[in-house]
Design a protein around this motif. Sequence first.
Motif, PDB file in Angstrom:
ATOM      1  N   THR A 234     -24.517  11.982  11.798  1.00 50.94           N
ATOM      2  CA  THR A 234     -24.026  12.723  12.954  1.00 50.94           C
ATOM      3  C   THR A 234     -22.540  13.019  12.804  1.00 50.94           C
ATOM      4  OG1 THR A 234     -23.274  10.851  14.329  1.00 50.94           O
ATOM      5  CG2 THR A 234     -25.647  11.353  14.351  1.00 50.94           C
ATOM      6  N   THR A 235     -21.982  13.607  13.851  1.00 45.98           N
ATOM      7  CA  THR A 235     -20.551  13.911  13.844  1.00 45.98           C
ATOM      8  C   THR A 235     -19.687  12.729  14.245  1.00 45.98           C
ATOM      9  OG1 THR A 235     -20.699  14.645  16.136  1.00 45.98           O
ATOM     10  CG2 THR A 235     -21.005  16.317  14.425  1.00 45.98           C
ATOM     11  N   ALA A 236     -20.285  11.608  14.634  1.00 45.27           N
ATOM     12  CA  ALA A 236     -19.517  10.471  15.136  1.00 45.27           C
ATOM     13  C   ALA A 236     -18.577   9.918  14.069  1.00 45.27           C
ATOM     14  CB  ALA A 236     -20.458   9.369  15.617  1.00 45.27           C
ATOM     15  N   ARG A 237     -17.383   9.550  14.494  1.00 38.77           N
ATOM     16  CA  ARG A 237     -16.444   8.840  13.635  1.00 38.77           C
ATOM     17  C   ARG A 237     -16.861   7.372  13.600  1.00 38.77           C
ATOM     18  NH1 ARG A 237     -10.145   7.598  15.279  1.00 38.77           N
ATOM     19  NH2 ARG A 237      -9.426   6.794  13.241  1.00 38.77           N
ATOM     20  N   LEU A 238     -17.063   6.817  12.428  1.00 37.37           N
ATOM     21  CA  LEU A 238     -17.506   5.438  12.269  1.00 37.37           C
ATOM     22  C   LEU A 238     -16.305   4.574  11.903  1.00 37.37           C
ATOM     23  CD1 LEU A 238     -20.759   6.037  10.149  1.00 37.37           C
ATOM     24  CD2 LEU A 238     -20.469   6.112  12.647  1.00 37.37           C
TER      25      LEU A 238
ATOM     26  N   ALA B 242      -9.456  -9.037   5.740  1.00 35.95           N
ATOM     27  CA  ALA B 242      -9.671  -7.595   5.665  1.00 35.95           C
ATOM     28  C   ALA B 242      -9.911  -7.142   4.230  1.00 35.95           C
ATOM     29  CB  ALA B 242      -8.492  -6.860   6.279  1.00 35.95           C
ATOM     30  N   ALA B 243     -11.118  -7.389   3.725  1.00 38.25           N
ATOM     31  CA  ALA B 243     -11.407  -7.065   2.326  1.00 38.25           C
ATOM     32  C   ALA B 243     -11.448  -5.561   2.083  1.00 38.25           C
ATOM     33  CB  ALA B 243     -12.732  -7.704   1.918  1.00 38.25           C
ATOM     34  N   ALA B 244     -11.967  -4.780   3.041  1.00 37.72           N
ATOM     35  CA  ALA B 244     -12.017  -3.333   2.850  1.00 37.72           C
ATOM     36  C   ALA B 244     -10.619  -2.734   2.817  1.00 37.72           C
ATOM     37  CB  ALA B 244     -12.840  -2.678   3.961  1.00 37.72           C
ATOM     38  N   THR B 245      -9.687  -3.383   3.507  1.00 37.22           N
ATOM     39  CA  THR B 245      -8.322  -2.870   3.618  1.00 37.22           C
ATOM     40  C   THR B 245      -7.414  -3.401   2.516  1.00 37.22           C
ATOM     41  OG1 THR B 245      -8.609  -2.767   6.016  1.00 37.22           O
ATOM     42  CG2 THR B 245      -6.354  -2.637   5.182  1.00 37.22           C
TER      43      THR B 245
ATOM     44  N   HIS C 282     -20.594  -1.058   2.859  1.00 34.11           N
ATOM     45  CA  HIS C 282     -19.364  -0.734   3.578  1.00 34.11           C
ATOM     46  C   HIS C 282     -18.285  -0.264   2.608  1.00 34.11           C
ATOM     47  CE1 HIS C 282     -20.396  -1.836   7.645  1.00 34.11           C
ATOM     48  NE2 HIS C 282     -20.866  -3.004   7.243  1.00 34.11           N
ATOM     49  N   ALA C 283     -18.180  -0.931   1.471  1.00 34.32           N
ATOM     50  CA  ALA C 283     -17.195  -0.507   0.473  1.00 34.32           C
ATOM     51  C   ALA C 283     -17.468   0.922   0.027  1.00 34.32           C
ATOM     52  CB  ALA C 283     -17.211  -1.461  -0.722  1.00 34.32           C
ATOM     53  N   HIS C 284     -18.752   1.251  -0.130  1.00 37.02           N
ATOM     54  CA  HIS C 284     -19.124   2.612  -0.533  1.00 37.02           C
ATOM     55  C   HIS C 284     -18.835   3.621   0.571  1.00 37.02           C
ATOM     56  CE1 HIS C 284     -21.165   5.860  -2.503  1.00 37.02           C
ATOM     57  NE2 HIS C 284     -22.097   5.937  -1.568  1.00 37.02           N
ATOM     58  N   LEU C 285     -19.180   3.282   1.811  1.00 40.05           N
ATOM     59  CA  LEU C 285     -18.897   4.189   2.928  1.00 40.05           C
ATOM     60  C   LEU C 285     -17.399   4.453   3.049  1.00 40.05           C
ATOM     61  CD1 LEU C 285     -21.334   2.739   5.625  1.00 40.05           C
ATOM     62  CD2 LEU C 285     -21.540   4.960   4.479  1.00 40.05           C
ATOM     63  N   ARG C 286     -16.600   3.440   2.745  1.00 44.77           N
ATOM     64  CA  ARG C 286     -15.152   3.627   2.740  1.00 44.77           C
ATOM     65  C   ARG C 286     -14.736   4.584   1.632  1.00 44.77           C
ATOM     66  NH1 ARG C 286     -10.689   0.091  -0.108  1.00 44.77           N
ATOM     67  NH2 ARG C 286     -11.925   1.078  -1.735  1.00 44.77           N
ATOM     68  N   ASP C 287     -15.287   4.384   0.435  1.00 46.38           N
ATOM     69  CA  ASP C 287     -14.913   5.213  -0.711  1.00 46.38           C
ATOM     70  C   ASP C 287     -15.239   6.682  -0.496  1.00 46.38           C
ATOM     71  OD1 ASP C 287     -13.938   3.008  -1.994  1.00 46.38           O
ATOM     72  OD2 ASP C 287     -15.335   3.081  -3.688  1.00 46.38           O
TER      73      ASP C 287
ATOM     74  N   GLU D 101     -14.359   4.436   8.328  1.00 43.27           N
ATOM     75  CA  GLU D 101     -12.989   3.960   8.207  1.00 43.27           C
ATOM     76  C   GLU D 101     -12.958   2.478   8.570  1.00 43.27           C
ATOM     77  OE1 GLU D 101     -10.395   6.475  10.641  1.00 43.27           O
ATOM     78  OE2 GLU D 101     -12.063   7.897  10.703  1.00 43.27           O
ATOM     79  N   TYR D 102     -11.990   1.774   8.007  1.00 42.05           N
ATOM     80  CA  TYR D 102     -11.881   0.337   8.268  1.00 42.05           C
ATOM     81  C   TYR D 102     -10.448   0.032   8.690  1.00 42.05           C
ATOM     82  CZ  TYR D 102     -16.512   0.361   6.471  1.00 42.05           C
ATOM     83  OH  TYR D 102     -17.851   0.647   6.327  1.00 42.05           O
ATOM     84  N   ALA D 103     -10.335  -0.595   9.845  1.00 41.41           N
ATOM     85  CA  ALA D 103      -9.040  -0.892  10.448  1.00 41.41           C
ATOM     86  C   ALA D 103      -8.883  -2.399  10.592  1.00 41.41           C
ATOM     87  CB  ALA D 103      -8.933  -0.210  11.811  1.00 41.41           C
ATOM     88  N   VAL D 104      -7.672  -2.829  10.901  1.00 37.87           N
ATOM     89  CA  VAL D 104      -7.339  -4.252  10.972  1.00 37.87           C
ATOM     90  C   VAL D 104      -6.690  -4.559  12.312  1.00 37.87           C
ATOM     91  CG1 VAL D 104      -5.913  -6.073   9.970  1.00 37.87           C
ATOM     92  CG2 VAL D 104      -7.045  -4.419   8.474  1.00 37.87           C
ATOM     93  N   VAL D 105      -7.090  -5.677  12.926  1.00 34.16           N
ATOM     94  CA  VAL D 105      -6.416  -6.172  14.132  1.00 34.16           C
ATOM     95  C   VAL D 105      -6.065  -7.644  13.918  1.00 34.16           C
ATOM     96  CG1 VAL D 105      -7.518  -4.539  15.707  1.00 34.16           C
ATOM     97  CG2 VAL D 105      -8.609  -6.747  15.266  1.00 34.16           C
TER      98      VAL D 105
END
Length: 403
Positions: free
Chosen positions: A267-271, A280-283, A324-329, A334-338
């Motif tokens: 879909t058009t949704a931002r993930l 934060a391994a993805a970051t 998730h690593a692939h979706l990021r690539d 997107e992957y964010a940190v808090v």
Amino acid sequence: MGELTSPSGPAHPVARHGMGDPGATGRFGEYGGRYVPESLVPACAEVEAAFRDAWADPDFRGRLKTLLTVYAGRPTPLTPAWRLSEELGVTLLLKREDLAHTGSHKINNVIGQALLARRMGRRRLLAETGAGQHGVATATAGALLGLETTVFMGARDIERQALNVLRMEVLGAEVVPVASGSRTLKDACNEAMRHWVSSAADSYYCIGSVMGPHPYPWMVREFQRVIGEEARGQCAAGLPSGVPDHVVACVGGGSNAAGTFAGFVDTTARLVGVEAEGGAAATFGRAGVLHGFRSMVLQDDDGQVAEAHSIAAGLDYPGIGPEHAHLRDIARAEYAVVDDEEVVEALHRLARTEGILPALESAHALAWVLRAVRTGEIKPGSTVMVTLSGRGDKDLPTLKEAR
């Protein structure tokens, strides 16, 4: 690449990657695979063959659906956060996995794997747990289906999640403390896999997230896909556009996020997946191998796996699921940190505006939403869906200490 236009927000490219079957190699782009001792290769292959057979069997799918409905309490509601939405100037919707039986999304995956274990003739479930929610769900499914259950848990996590330890024991599970390393989820995974090596003939390793050797990342995502598919239908029925502008979930290994994203990836949704600052391994990670799979992993300068930290025990993990690593690539997610302070603030704000006490893990997703609204990254009038992966009863001692 085609585009879809949403009346409620800007268009986003539709991903080519539909979160489907990764095939025999278990690869999501360059990630995934099966990196295990030779002695475990047949066990992994047997699990894959059994899952493929079961997933194609209407009787298996039907029994799983029945148990998810009459036992786990599905479908879970999509709750408007009325007061908080008004404060923020957005429409905030909460996918309530905290209302599933045992208090988190973990039950979706565990019932599926426990049914698979019975189908394979296994008598015993092995599991790792951090926050205790996967351990509780595994103990619950073991009691339901008559399977012995052994749960490995880091000694530090046992201290901060004493209530869940008691729940597991009351349900009949053996909880094995792990005193090595950082005494958290990573070390519990190590011990569970070591035990599986010596007991694969009669034990089934019930992995709790979209991690581990193939087929686990794919299989767990498929069992958790019910979150996203339900939410997609609920949004279609309740939103003018049919799709939220933003779909947000916390990420450790990432099973609740993977299940949620699977319903919206086309879909058009931002993930947006939200990680703990100290895990934060993805970051902050680099490509490496951990617990039988290749993904993004926190590492020191010598390439050794680094210790993770989070106020939420379930996110205290130095890797992220390979999909998730692939979706990021491919820039589909997107992957964010808090940080911990933002998380505690978000938890209290939801509790005091909506009367909902989320797990500290889930509060990571909400913390990012609060920040993104404040900074203008989420525009006024946007629609935001957050998956509440679990409830916060288990975290009350931690919250008391954090005051």
